[in-house]
Design a protein around this motif. Structure first.
Motif, PDB file in Angstrom:
ATOM      1  N   MET A  23       1.146  -1.444  -0.045  1.00 21.75           N
ATOM      2  CA  MET A  23      -0.142  -0.159   0.437  1.00 21.75           C
ATOM      3  C   MET A  23       0.761   1.049  -0.094  1.00 21.75           C
ATOM      4  N   ILE A  24       0.484   2.243  -0.957  1.00 19.33           N
ATOM      5  CA  ILE A  24       1.331   3.092  -1.080  1.00 19.33           C
ATOM      6  C   ILE A  24       0.019   4.559  -0.656  1.00 19.33           C
ATOM      7  N   LEU A  25       1.311   5.185  -0.104  1.00 19.64           N
ATOM      8  CA  LEU A  25      -0.268   6.911   0.353  1.00 19.64           C
ATOM      9  C   LEU A  25       0.226   8.345  -1.051  1.00 19.64           C
ATOM     10  N   VAL A  26      -0.113   8.739  -1.093  1.00 15.88           N
ATOM     11  CA  VAL A  26       0.490  10.014  -2.001  1.00 15.88           C
ATOM     12  C   VAL A  26      -0.350  10.857  -1.076  1.00 15.88           C
ATOM     13  N   ASP A  27       0.068  11.724  -0.574  1.00 17.36           N
ATOM     14  CA  ASP A  27      -0.956  13.355   0.469  1.00 17.36           C
ATOM     15  C   ASP A  27      -0.296  14.174   0.748  1.00 17.36           C
ATOM     16  N   ILE A  28       0.141  15.490   0.836  1.00 12.99           N
ATOM     17  CA  ILE A  28       0.881  16.230   1.119  1.00 12.99           C
ATOM     18  C   ILE A  28       0.632  16.618   2.800  1.00 12.99           C
ATOM     19  N   ARG A  29       0.060  15.519   3.220  1.00 12.04           N
ATOM     20  CA  ARG A  29       0.339  15.503   5.137  1.00 12.04           C
ATOM     21  C   ARG A  29       0.060  14.147   5.386  1.00 12.04           C
ATOM     22  N   GLU A  30       0.175  13.854   6.675  1.00 15.59           N
ATOM     23  CA  GLU A  30       0.988  12.223   6.685  1.00 15.59           C
ATOM     24  C   GLU A  30      -0.226  12.274   7.822  1.00 15.59           C
ATOM     25  N   THR A  31      -1.473  11.951   7.328  1.00 20.30           N
ATOM     26  CA  THR A  31      -2.517  11.759   7.961  1.00 20.30           C
ATOM     27  C   THR A  31      -2.737  10.583   8.457  1.00 20.30           C
ATOM     28  N   ALA A  32      -3.455   9.416   9.010  1.00 21.42           N
ATOM     29  CA  ALA A  32      -4.129   8.708   9.883  1.00 21.42           C
ATOM     30  C   ALA A  32      -3.947   7.715   8.937  1.00 21.42           C
ATOM     31  N   SER A  33      -3.835   7.732   7.676  1.00 22.31           N
ATOM     32  CA  SER A  33      -3.651   6.779   6.838  1.00 22.31           C
ATOM     33  C   SER A  33      -2.875   5.979   7.311  1.00 22.31           C
ATOM     34  N   ALA A  34      -2.014   7.328   7.118  1.00 23.48           N
ATOM     35  CA  ALA A  34       0.036   6.828   6.654  1.00 23.48           C
ATOM     36  C   ALA A  34       0.510   5.554   7.229  1.00 23.48           C
ATOM     37  N   LYS A  35      -0.012   4.942   8.804  1.00 22.59           N
ATOM     38  CA  LYS A  35       0.270   4.148   9.786  1.00 22.59           C
ATOM     39  C   LYS A  35      -0.032   2.673   8.550  1.00 22.59           C
ATOM     40  N   ALA A  36      -0.841   3.087   7.814  1.00 23.34           N
ATOM     41  CA  ALA A  36      -1.747   2.113   7.466  1.00 23.34           C
ATOM     42  C   ALA A  36      -0.397   1.411   6.145  1.00 23.34           C
ATOM     43  N   ALA A  37       0.357   2.411   5.933  1.00 25.70           N
ATOM     44  CA  ALA A  37       0.943   1.784   4.396  1.00 25.70           C
ATOM     45  C   ALA A  37       2.279   1.694   4.605  1.00 25.70           C
ATOM     46  N   ASP A  38       2.984   1.225   3.952  1.00 30.40           N
ATOM     47  CA  ASP A  38       4.230   0.139   3.342  1.00 30.40           C
ATOM     48  C   ASP A  38       5.138   1.321   2.861  1.00 30.40           C
ATOM     49  N   ILE A  39       4.154   2.671   2.046  1.00 31.62           N
ATOM     50  CA  ILE A  39       4.831   3.390   1.962  1.00 31.62           C
ATOM     51  C   ILE A  39       4.173   4.684   1.794  1.00 31.62           C
ATOM     52  N   PHE A  40       4.876   5.847   2.512  1.00 33.85           N
ATOM     53  CA  PHE A  40       4.309   7.265   2.134  1.00 33.85           C
ATOM     54  C   PHE A  40       4.915   8.212   1.391  1.00 33.85           C
ATOM     55  N   LEU A  41       4.141   8.360   0.468  1.00 34.50           N
ATOM     56  CA  LEU A  41       5.035  10.140  -0.336  1.00 34.50           C
ATOM     57  C   LEU A  41       4.448  10.971  -0.095  1.00 34.50           C
ATOM     58  N   GLN A  42       5.217  12.240   0.962  1.00 34.66           N
ATOM     59  CA  GLN A  42       4.348  13.428   0.606  1.00 34.66           C
ATOM     60  C   GLN A  42       5.205  14.589  -0.300  1.00 34.66           C
ATOM     61  N   VAL A  43       3.980  14.620  -0.940  1.00 35.40           N
ATOM     62  CA  VAL A  43       3.524  15.438  -2.328  1.00 35.40           C
ATOM     63  C   VAL A  43       3.353  16.993  -1.744  1.00 35.40           C
ATOM     64  N   ARG A  44       4.423  17.821  -2.514  1.00 37.29           N
ATOM     65  CA  ARG A  44       3.897  19.462  -2.038  1.00 37.29           C
ATOM     66  C   ARG A  44       2.831  20.406  -2.627  1.00 37.29           C
ATOM     67  N   PRO A  45       2.179  20.861  -1.850  1.00 41.73           N
ATOM     68  CA  PRO A  45       0.372  20.825  -1.694  1.00 41.73           C
ATOM     69  C   PRO A  45       0.051  21.381  -2.984  1.00 41.73           C
ATOM     70  N   ALA A  46      -0.665  21.102  -4.200  1.00 39.32           N
ATOM     71  CA  ALA A  46      -0.722  21.532  -5.435  1.00 39.32           C
ATOM     72  C   ALA A  46       0.227  20.685  -6.653  1.00 39.32           C
ATOM     73  N   LYS A  47       0.949  20.158  -6.088  1.00 32.73           N
ATOM     74  CA  LYS A  47       1.753  19.854  -7.120  1.00 32.73           C
ATOM     75  C   LYS A  47       1.497  18.010  -7.605  1.00 32.73           C
ATOM     76  N   ASP A  48       0.125  17.673  -6.777  1.00 34.53           N
ATOM     77  CA  ASP A  48      -0.720  16.044  -7.833  1.00 34.53           C
ATOM     78  C   ASP A  48      -0.189  16.641  -9.291  1.00 34.53           C
ATOM     79  N   PHE A  49      -0.314  17.942 -10.446  1.00 32.98           N
ATOM     80  CA  PHE A  49      -0.624  17.116 -11.496  1.00 32.98           C
ATOM     81  C   PHE A  49       1.021  17.108 -12.285  1.00 32.98           C
ATOM     82  N   GLU A  50       1.782  18.269 -11.574  1.00 31.80           N
ATOM     83  CA  GLU A  50       3.031  17.639 -12.093  1.00 31.80           C
ATOM     84  C   GLU A  50       3.881  16.006 -11.224  1.00 31.80           C
ATOM     85  N   MET A  51       3.234  15.741 -10.122  1.00 30.00           N
ATOM     86  CA  MET A  51       4.025  14.297 -10.184  1.00 30.00           C
ATOM     87  C   MET A  51       3.478  13.507 -11.109  1.00 30.00           C
TER      88      MET A  51
END
Ligand SMILES: [Zn+2]
Lengths: 545, 318
Positions: free
Chosen positions: B55-83
């Motif tokens: 499980m991979i989580l992509v988000d702008i901050r480390e939410t409660a769901s990050a605990k369940a993730a194998d990998i957490f990728l913190q994208v800079r706010p409003a840069k999802d499209f670029e990613m």
């Protein structure tokens, strides 16, 4: 009570070929005579039994998914303005449900068979069909890639497979059984396809597409379902697929089968540049084998959207067109793909497809075994049927159209050599009497005493295209629904279904498997009978054994 | 270009070995998602459940769901499209602009590893939430992710699915489509459906003051809509059908108390993957159902002289 008098009656099921006689109606049925009531003077008109569409896609998750994918096309679709009688909506390649009913009724069609329903979303299909007025509706449930069924075939449990399938038809409140790209959609769940009939289906050690086809055709016959296995063969749309189609037809030699949209399965050549028509080979085999029926799946040039449970084919089409692609795989059961498409007259492949559809209709000699369809909306929208009728009835008109094709198409097709012209009697067969017989609906497609009072009355004019686009009167269940080209009354249709016999204990077998593989509770899976509009259970011929 | 490549939730349960949540916090917003559909269940082709899945989580901050993730990728706010754009290039092994990579807040190594995992999955799924679809770029972001999923099918099996909001939003969407051809933002004033989100969507109509009356069913716009829209609801007759008192019912001219669908009224709810579930009420209610109220309003309105003449000429086909 209603009498239609003075019209030239075409009722092929009763051998009536253009005889001027009265058609009388009472309590929704055809009767010998009526004493009072309205009389419609049909002098100078022809009288047909109401049309029956054996293969169309008018409701359910896949079609509704397609509606969402083409808002830009809806803008150019004919609007249906709301009146006191009729609801608003839009036409086009994927008409809204109410408009679907008005449009079919407006062509003189009174029964349609929705050809592809997953059990998991059958409830959705029935909800849409409830909102589709005027026509009676039957459905075919998708079984050829159902993993619980395939598991039974793999284990050699054919008896249990039969009970399971019968249970599924009952659960989906379906009428018949459809097989789409047997084994191929299962393979697609891993991004693969089944290209030959004798390769193993991924995930299985024994079963092949050929085995699935034979088992299903046999089970459907054993259950005595009124409609034979409704078969969408492997390798749809692919150059050279006629060989697969012929092999498939041989597999079902000792059973009945209905071959869906046969046009898409009659191509020669090795690739898109060498593609050619092989309609003669398919038709020759077909003509010699009375166990088979088919529908055309004819193509007309223009804008449409293709929708099928054949996921791998849709991925191929997406790669070819580079346009939008929609796909929904349905857990344990089937898939579905949606690709907007334009058939272009000047495109070699499209021109061949157009010709092959007409060739199949002209080469299959027995009209009783060949129904008019466009695999709506895949080949063209159903409301364009009158254009095809004109092409079938008028060889001169056909020649004019062939002239517009790219010249190099002419060596790839045989259409220019075909001089056959359909008669009105034959049109009544391919649009009504034939599909009704193929579906096994004894009340439909004829005007004999006791038949459902579904009647279409057309002006007797030369241009078939105009004649069949604007019926003068359409009567559904004894009610005049269309008059002078307008919806005058909307009636609710019946839901036609079968309840083939199954061992009641089969539910105990399914329940734990279901809990393991599905995400819905088992008790919520079967569609409740109360959700159907006027359910009308049709008999199976098998004794309860 | 693009498309929507999806599946029902059972396919995820039975097959998915790579699960990517993007811009969503299922641990808090869809608490049963992990256990029922995505991470935990033992599926047909993932017999060991969680152990067989990444499980991979992509988000702008480390939410409660990050605990369940194998990998957490913190994208800079409003840069999802670029990613997403970088990923689309990487899966096709095309060169990427290092400046663009830097903007995402992630390293090229992280993104390359992500791209490899996407391609190597046997069955991958993107679940995307409001964090992707309602931030800068809005539907452009969702469209880009859907396109990435479609393009991944050149290498493996990949699907994408939006995490819809609460209630039966999907059901409304589905029925609007079969009755009008469009999912929302439909104008029926001319007697047939016309679609123009931004012009005919509820908020825009209310802010412009285009409506003479408002009927609210199964929603509480008074709690979420911008103030000018709420002001208009106060100005015109607003009728609310709701089992309970809501922000909207307090400003409404009429509040009709109805039975609770699913608890004391039957019906159908469409799941986020558009699978319809029957609602079988365990209780009876003294209040009428929404359906009954609407039917009675409709019957009363039908007694008035028709707005449209009984038969109108059909618009000729061209
Ligand atoms: Zn079809």
């Amino acid at each position: 009570m209603l009498r239609i008098t003075g019209g030239k009656v075409y009722d092929p099921a009763n051998g009536v070929n253009g005889v001027i006689r009265d058609v009388c109606i009472q309590d929704g049925r055809i009767v010998a005579d009526v004493e009072a009531g309205r009389t419609i003077n049909a002098t100078g008109m022809v009288v047909f039994p109401g049309g029956v569409d054996v293969h169309t896609h008018v409701a359910g998750a896949a079609l509704n998914f397609a509606r969402a994918m083409i808002p830009e096309d809806h803008l150019h679709s004919e609007p249906f303005v709301r009146t006191a009688i009729r609801r608003g909506g839009i036409s086009g390649a994927t008409p809204t449900t109410y408009v679907t009913g008005y449009l079919y009724g407006g062509l003189g069609y009174t029964t349609v068979n929705e050809a592809a329903v997953p059990i998991l979303s059958a409830r959705h299909t029935h909800e849409e069909l409830r909102d589709t007025p005027i026509v009676d509706k039957s459905t075919c449930v998708l079984m050829a890639n159902n993993e619980i069924l395939l598991d039974q075939l793999e284990a050699g449990e054919t008896e249990r497979a039969r009970h399971f399938l019968a249970w599924c038809v009952g659960a989906a409140k379906a009428y018949g059984v459809k097989a789409v790209n047997p084994g191929g959609v299962t393979a697609w769940k891993w991004g693969k396809d089944a290209n030959t009939l004798y390769e193993l289906v991924p995930g299985y050690n024994k079963i092949t597409p050929a085995g699935i086809i034979q088992s299903l055709a046999r089970i459907v016959d054993d259950l005595g379902l009124p409609h034979p296995l409704h078969l969408h063969c492997n390798n749809l749309g692919v150059p050279g697929n006629y060989a697969t189609t012929l092999e498939t037809l041989k597999l079902v030699e000792s059973n009945r089968a209905h071959i869906a949209h046969i046009q898409y399965h009659a191509y020669g050549g090795n690739d898109w540049t060498t593609m050619r028509s092989e309609s003669t080979r398919i038709a020759d085999y077909f003509n010699a084998h009375p166990n088979l029926t088919a529908d055309a799946g004819a193509v007309l040039f223009g804008n449409t959207v293709t929708i099928t449970a054949d996921g791998p084919w849709q991925h191929l089409l997406y790669k070819l067109t580079g346009r939008k692609w929609g796909n929904i795989d349905v857990e344990n059961e089937t898939g579905c793909g949606v690709v907007p498409y334009v058939y272009k007259e000047k495109n070699l492949v499209n021109a061949i497809q157009w010709a092959v559809g007409l060739e199949m209709l002209l080469l299959i000699s027995d009209p009783w075994r060949m129904s008019l369809t466009t695999d709506h909306p895949n080949g063209a929208a159903f409301w364009r049927y009158p254009e095809i009728i004109e092409l079938l009835m008028n060889a001169d008109f056909r020649r004019e159209q062939i002239k517009k094709l790219p010249p190099k198409v002419l060596e790839r097709i045989i259409l220019p050599e075909l001089t056959r012209e359909y008669t009105l009697y034959e049109i009544a067969i391919i649009t009504s009497a034939g599909p009704a017989r193929s579906l096994g609906l004894r009340q439909k497609g004829h005007l004999g005493i006791g038949a459902d009072a579904d009647v279409a009355v057309f002006n007797d004019i030369k241009e078939a295209r105009k004649m069949f686009a604007y019926p003068r009167y359409v009567i559904k269940g004894g009610e005049v629904v269309i008059e002078e080209g307008e919806v005058r009354k909307t009636v609710e249709g019946h839901s036609l279904l079968t309840q083939p016999f199954h061992d009641p204990k089969i539910a105990d077998f399914i329940r734990p498997l279901f809990q393991q593989y599905y995400t819905m509770s088992f008790d919520n899976y079967p569609v409740e009978m109360e959700r159907l509009e006027h359910p009308d259970v049709q008999p199976c011929t098998q004794a309860n054994s | 270009m693009g498309g929507k490549v999806s599946c029902t939730l059972g396919e995820v349960k039975n097959r998915a070995d790579l699960i990517v949540y993007w811009g969503g916090n299922p641990a808090e917003c869809h608490p049963r998602h992990f256990t029922k559909y995505s991470l935990m269940p033992k599926g047909r082709f993932v017999p060991n459940g969680r152990k067989d899945r990444t499980m991979i989580l992509v988000d702008i901050r480390e939410t409660a769901s990050a605990k369940a993730a194998d990998i957490f990728l913190q994208v800079r706010p409003a840069k999802d499209f670029e990613m997403i754009t970088v990923l689309r290039a990487l899966i096709k092994e095309q060169p990427v602009d290092t400046k663009l990579v830097a903007e995402t807040g992630l390293t090229l190594e992280e993104l390359t590893d992500f791209a490899q995992r996407l391609k190597k999955a046997k069955f991958g799924v993107f679940f995307f939430g409001m964090g992707l679809s309602m931030t800068r770029g809005k539907h452009m972001n969702s469209a880009a992710l859907l396109t990435l999923a479609a393009e991944l099918n050149a290498f493996t099996k990949f699907v994408a699915m939006p995490m819809r909001g609460h209630g039966n939003v999907t059901g409304g969407d589905v029925i609007m489509r079969w009755t009008t051809g469009y999912p929302f933002g439909v104008n029926l004033a001319r007697g047939y459906p016309r679609f123009n989100p931004g012009e005919y969507s509820t908020i825009d109509l209310l802010i412009r003051g285009d409506t003479d009356a408002v009927l609210v069913l199964g929603a509480d716009p008074g709690a979420t809509m911008p103030q000018p829209a709420i002001d208009h609801m106060v100005r015109v007759p607003t009728i609310v059908l709701d089992p309970k008192v809501t922000h909207t019912s307090k400003i409404a001219r009429v509040h009709i108390t109805t039975a609770v669908t699913g608890i004391s009224a039957p019906g159908t709810a469409y799941r986020m993957d558009e699978i319809p579930l029957p609602l079988k009420p365990p209780l009876k209610s003294p209040y009428p159902t929404d359906e009954e109220v609407i039917r009675r309003i409709y019957q009363a309105v039908a007694k008035k002289p028709p707005l449209m003449p009984p038969v109108r000429p059909k618009v000729p086909r061209v």
